[in-house]
Enzyme design. Structure first.
Site, PDB file in Angstrom:
ATOM      1  N   TYR A  14       0.828  -1.214   0.000  1.00 17.60           N
ATOM      2  CA  TYR A  14       0.000   0.000   0.000  1.00 17.60           C
ATOM      3  C   TYR A  14       0.862   1.264   0.000  1.00 17.60           C
ATOM      4  O   TYR A  14       0.543   2.248   0.676  1.00 17.60           O
ATOM      5  CB  TYR A  14      -0.966  -0.010   1.196  1.00 17.60           C
ATOM      6  CG  TYR A  14      -1.710  -1.304   1.351  1.00 17.60           C
ATOM      7  CD1 TYR A  14      -2.537  -1.786   0.345  1.00 17.60           C
ATOM      8  CD2 TYR A  14      -1.567  -2.085   2.500  1.00 17.60           C
ATOM      9  CE1 TYR A  14      -3.205  -2.994   0.469  1.00 17.60           C
ATOM     10  CE2 TYR A  14      -2.228  -3.295   2.632  1.00 17.60           C
ATOM     11  CZ  TYR A  14      -3.044  -3.737   1.621  1.00 17.60           C
ATOM     12  OH  TYR A  14      -3.698  -4.939   1.753  1.00 17.60           O
ATOM     13  N   TYR A 141     -14.299  -6.440   3.609  1.00 17.25           N
ATOM     14  CA  TYR A 141     -12.965  -6.648   3.041  1.00 17.25           C
ATOM     15  C   TYR A 141     -12.580  -8.111   3.257  1.00 17.25           C
ATOM     16  O   TYR A 141     -12.707  -8.637   4.371  1.00 17.25           O
ATOM     17  CB  TYR A 141     -11.930  -5.738   3.710  1.00 17.25           C
ATOM     18  CG  TYR A 141     -10.511  -6.019   3.248  1.00 17.25           C
ATOM     19  CD1 TYR A 141     -10.027  -5.466   2.071  1.00 17.25           C
ATOM     20  CD2 TYR A 141      -9.680  -6.858   3.985  1.00 17.25           C
ATOM     21  CE1 TYR A 141      -8.739  -5.743   1.633  1.00 17.25           C
ATOM     22  CE2 TYR A 141      -8.388  -7.136   3.555  1.00 17.25           C
ATOM     23  CZ  TYR A 141      -7.919  -6.581   2.384  1.00 17.25           C
ATOM     24  OH  TYR A 141      -6.658  -6.864   1.950  1.00 17.25           O
ATOM     25  N   ASP A 242     -15.844 -15.097   7.480  1.00 21.45           N
ATOM     26  CA  ASP A 242     -14.433 -14.747   7.374  1.00 21.45           C
ATOM     27  C   ASP A 242     -13.968 -14.235   8.734  1.00 21.45           C
ATOM     28  O   ASP A 242     -14.174 -13.076   9.083  1.00 21.45           O
ATOM     29  CB  ASP A 242     -14.275 -13.678   6.285  1.00 21.45           C
ATOM     30  CG  ASP A 242     -12.856 -13.130   6.186  1.00 21.45           C
ATOM     31  OD1 ASP A 242     -12.021 -13.484   7.028  1.00 21.45           O
ATOM     32  OD2 ASP A 242     -12.603 -12.334   5.263  1.00 21.45           O
ATOM     33  N   LYS A 271      -4.268 -15.080  10.107  1.00 22.85           N
ATOM     34  CA  LYS A 271      -3.612 -14.085  10.956  1.00 22.85           C
ATOM     35  C   LYS A 271      -3.075 -14.663  12.263  1.00 22.85           C
ATOM     36  O   LYS A 271      -1.948 -15.121  12.324  1.00 22.85           O
ATOM     37  CB  LYS A 271      -4.534 -12.901  11.195  1.00 22.85           C
ATOM     38  CG  LYS A 271      -4.739 -12.030   9.959  1.00 22.85           C
ATOM     39  CD  LYS A 271      -5.339 -10.697  10.289  1.00 22.85           C
ATOM     40  CE  LYS A 271      -5.544  -9.834   9.047  1.00 22.85           C
ATOM     41  NZ  LYS A 271      -4.306  -9.354   8.439  1.00 22.85           N
TER      42      LYS A 271
END
Length: 422
Positions: A14, A141, A242, A271
């Site tokens: 990013y 997202y 998710d 994660k």
């Protein structure tokens, strides 16, 4: 450390190659601290993008990697199995909702979502009713790979420039009722109508339970999630949750689905799975879904990552989950939430602040306009903290072992940073 080479040749996430943001050289990490090359200690408010829930350089996790490294670092998972993967999958089946009995190990959170979407598509192909659409929520997202991007909000996310190149799916309004608000039934109406109008085209609903993460750090009411499960059952549509960001205690429950007392048909994890040590993810599903997928024309699930079930990652993930089970993580996360409830509300008095919100070990400050990341990041480092804002959001998701004083230092840095930069 050759920072000039880094700036000239390494493309960070990013970040523009034309005007790259400053990168701070980290030499080592310990507990909740990152240490810069010059010796500066920074309290990490990000858990390395929400993964390092136990902090850094943990002796239990270090030992798990060391022990496994002396045996084997990797073997293919096709036709071969090993104890670290078996132990990990056994733990995941025990920890997750009872109906989730089949575990597919994969490489990262985005790939976990890709796997889940492929499972849903292959499920409907196997039953002789192919469906190509997914229903999801605006401000959601799900990752940066192509299928994951296709179910990420096409208008209000970092992926909007790919609109037109990605498959077009169905997006319902995201919930407006906050987690602690009084439930309003109208909040589910747009989702209900979208599902009712398109049920015969929809392979699955996919959403982030309770917390919409990188799409806006929105915390929504558990009843919305409960209604989604009821509607999926009513219309015969699969539900994918998710939990890559929310899994393993981040919201105060082991999994965010528990806030609504629901079980998805497919669950995505990542994660924090390995405690931030290595990349790994998992997609879990029910015996019914798995057996239906494998009972179709293909005869198996057509996916097989090279590093699937990697022994090193499996070993450290198993150790991380054991550590979580053996420590009072609930009390730690509850203490973080209680501190947020006390120290975040005063920030609403700042003119630049639109709102503050928190849940479990997640604290969010939303501003009216986008923050200058370069300037505020420099301020944070000067104040001895590491916080990585994006857009209008300055948020912290620290390791669970953070102390009250350290947490307050993070929030004080946010307050002073907003005062000086905004």
């Amino acid at each position: 450390m050759d920072i000039a080479f880094d700036r000239d040749h390494i493309w960070h996430p990013y970040t523009s190659t034309l005007h790259p943001l400053t990168c701070y050289p980290v030499s080592h990490a310990e507990g909740v601290h990152l240490y810069l090359e010059d010796g500066t200690a920074l309290i990490d408010g990000m858990s390395s993008w929400w993964a390092a829930i136990h902090g850094y350089n943990h002796p239990v996790l270090n030992q798990a990697v060391t022990d496994q490294l002396s045996k084997m670092s990797h073997v293919m998972f096709g036709g071969i199995t090993h104890e670290p993967a078996i132990a990990l999958c056994k733990k995941l089946v025990e920890m997750t909702p009872q109906a989730l009995e089949k575990v597919f190990l994969c490489d990262s959170g985005s790939i976990s979502v890709e796997v889940a979407l492929k499972m849903a598509l292959q499920y409907w192909h196997a039953v002789g009713s192919p469906r190509a659409k997914f229903l999801t929520l605006r401000h959601g997202y799900h990752g940066d790979s192509f299928a994951a991007m296709s179910v990420t909000d096409p208008d209000n996310s970092m992926h909007k420039l790919y609109k037109g190149f990605l498959p077009e799916h169905i997006f319902a309004d995201s919930p407006e009722c906050g987690f602690f608000d009084e439930w309003v039934e109208e909040d589910i109406s747009d989702f209900t109508s979208k599902l009712a109008d398109n049920a015969d085209q929809i392979a699955a609903v996919i959403l982030e339970p309770i917390v919409q993460g990188a799409g806006g750090m929105r915390l929504y009411h558990p009843t919305f999630l409960k209604r989604v499960r009821e509607l999926c059952d009513e219309f015969g549509v699969l539900l994918i949750c998710d939990e890559i960001a929310t899994g393993f205690g981040r919201t105060g429950k082991l999994f965010a689905c528990e806030h609504a007392g629901i079980t998805p048909d497919i669950l995505c994890l990542g994660k924090a799975l390995t405690g931030g040590y290595m990349t790994m993810a998992a997609t879990l599903t029910t015996e019914h879904v798995a057996n239906t997928v494998c009972g179709g024309e293909a005869g198996c699930f057509m996916h097989g990552p090279t590093f699937m079930g990697n022994p090193l990652a499996s070993a450290v993930a198993n150790a991380s989950l054991s550590l979580l089970q053996q420590t009072p993580w609930q009390e730690k996360v509850a203490a973080i939430e209680a501190n947020f409830a006390e120290i975040l509300p005063p920030l609403k008095q700042l003119d630049c602040v639109k709102s503050v919100r928190w849940l479990g070990a997640i604290g969010v400050v939303e501003t009216h306009t986008a923050v200058d990341v370069e300037k505020i990041q420099r301020h944070f480092v000067e104040r001895g903290v590491w916080i990585r804002p994006f857009g209008k959001l300055v948020y912290v998701m620290p390791p669970y072992d953070i102390s009250t004083a350290q947490l307050r230092q993070l929030v004080e840095a946010i307050e002073s940073g907003l005062k000086s930069v905004m």
